[in-house]
Scaffold this motif. Sequence first.
Motif, short mmCIF file in Angstrom:
data_model
loop_
_atom_site.label_atom_id
_atom_site.label_comp_id
_atom_site.label_asym_id
_atom_site.label_seq_id
_atom_site.Cartn_x
_atom_site.Cartn_y
_atom_site.Cartn_z
N MET A 84 0.83 -1.20 0.00
CA MET A 84 0.00 0.00 0.00
C MET A 84 0.87 1.25 0.00
O MET A 84 0.54 2.26 -0.63
CB MET A 84 -0.93 -0.01 1.21
CG MET A 84 -1.91 1.16 1.25
SD MET A 84 -3.01 1.21 -0.20
CE MET A 84 -4.05 -0.22 0.13
N LYS A 87 2.04 1.64 -3.47
CA LYS A 87 0.93 2.15 -4.28
C LYS A 87 0.80 3.66 -4.15
O LYS A 87 0.58 4.37 -5.13
CB LYS A 87 -0.37 1.46 -3.84
CG LYS A 87 -1.64 2.00 -4.46
CD LYS A 87 -1.69 1.78 -5.96
CE LYS A 87 -3.04 2.21 -6.53
NZ LYS A 87 -3.02 2.26 -8.01
N GLY A 88 0.94 4.17 -2.92
CA GLY A 88 0.84 5.61 -2.70
C GLY A 88 1.93 6.37 -3.46
O GLY A 88 1.66 7.37 -4.12
N TYR A 297 -1.12 4.57 3.01
CA TYR A 297 -1.09 5.07 1.64
C TYR A 297 -0.48 6.46 1.60
O TYR A 297 0.34 6.77 0.73
CB TYR A 297 -2.51 5.09 1.07
CG TYR A 297 -2.63 5.69 -0.31
CD1 TYR A 297 -2.49 4.90 -1.45
CD2 TYR A 297 -2.87 7.06 -0.49
CE1 TYR A 297 -2.59 5.44 -2.72
CE2 TYR A 297 -2.97 7.62 -1.75
CZ TYR A 297 -2.83 6.80 -2.87
OH TYR A 297 -2.93 7.35 -4.13
N TYR A 301 2.58 8.07 -0.60
CA TYR A 301 2.32 9.22 -1.48
C TYR A 301 3.27 10.37 -1.13
O TYR A 301 3.84 11.02 -2.02
CB TYR A 301 0.87 9.67 -1.32
CG TYR A 301 0.40 10.66 -2.37
CD1 TYR A 301 -0.18 10.22 -3.55
CD2 TYR A 301 0.52 12.03 -2.16
CE1 TYR A 301 -0.62 11.12 -4.51
CE2 TYR A 301 0.08 12.94 -3.11
CZ TYR A 301 -0.49 12.48 -4.29
OH TYR A 301 -0.92 13.37 -5.24
#
Length: 338
Positions: A84, A87-88, A297, A301
């Motif tokens: 995760m 993914k961010g 997340y 990011y």
Amino acid sequence: MKNKLENGSSNIKSVAQIAGVSISTVSRVINKPESVSEELRNRVRRAIQELGYQPNQVARSLRTGSTRLIGFIIPDITNPAFLMMVKGAEDFLKRKGYTFMVCGTDHNVREEIKLLKALLSQNVDAMIVTCSGGQNSDFSRLVNSTKIKLVFMDRRYEDLNVPYVGVDNTAGVERITDYLIETGHRSLVYLSGERNTSSAKERLRGFINSVKKHRIEDFQVLYGKFTFESGYELVKRLKKIPQAVVGGNDLVALGAIEALTEMGHSVPEDVSVVGFDDMFYSKYSKPALTTVRQPIYQMGYTAGKILYQILTKGSVRKHSTILQTDIVLRETAKPRNN
């Protein structure tokens, strides 16, 4: 489309014709997409997809000095928390035209060095790394000698002076342990992950802060890994079952619940169990897991955003970015009547 049909191939000129833009605009979309408006980027990318155009990465890297390739090194590609985070970071950097290589070390510092060298051989522009151990002097020396642009995410090597994005692990575990003690739990066990990783040390510090603050004498600390299997095995080794188990992460906590259930102990009637992460599956476990929510997340990011600043500006103003956690009360913790 005539060129593609006649020649059986497509090139940058064909992409420009289909998209209705200049060749230089196509080149900017490929090499520096942030310099082009979103509307033009979308037109060019649709044309690239329609034609099946594949830019020559080698030629592009020789021309620009950039492969637009980002390497990720994480400890465990089966752990949803790490994925995760990736993914961010990917969601931010993908919009800037970067592609990615993700590698897992299986919590092995020697494998970490091998993967670092492999990614360097691929001429990645930069890396985002979640460390596999408490220290890795070979890793630090190689990073310093190559000057590779790097951001640590979730875990860090403190002897390496590079930007870091993480959460306040200590405060998160301290708060949830405070909650257990304040609701009547007087005997506790903490199930840690890898002993020397930065996140494990920070979370353990939170547990110790809490039991000392409340003058709890009946507590244990056991060391393992941040895995379901480790939580299960550590509980099976307990000679005395406590009133509460604090897992170093959600996987450890869920493994502990499985072992307690097999041993004939009910959660939370006999033993309260809490975790750390708040992964998507934690609220669906039976019973639903009480845990510390970290912005997984958002951590990734933010790491992607910081890495992009380093790539485009050469540096960042803030060396460490620490995000906050929240306590999520569900069904695996119950007040005690002592």
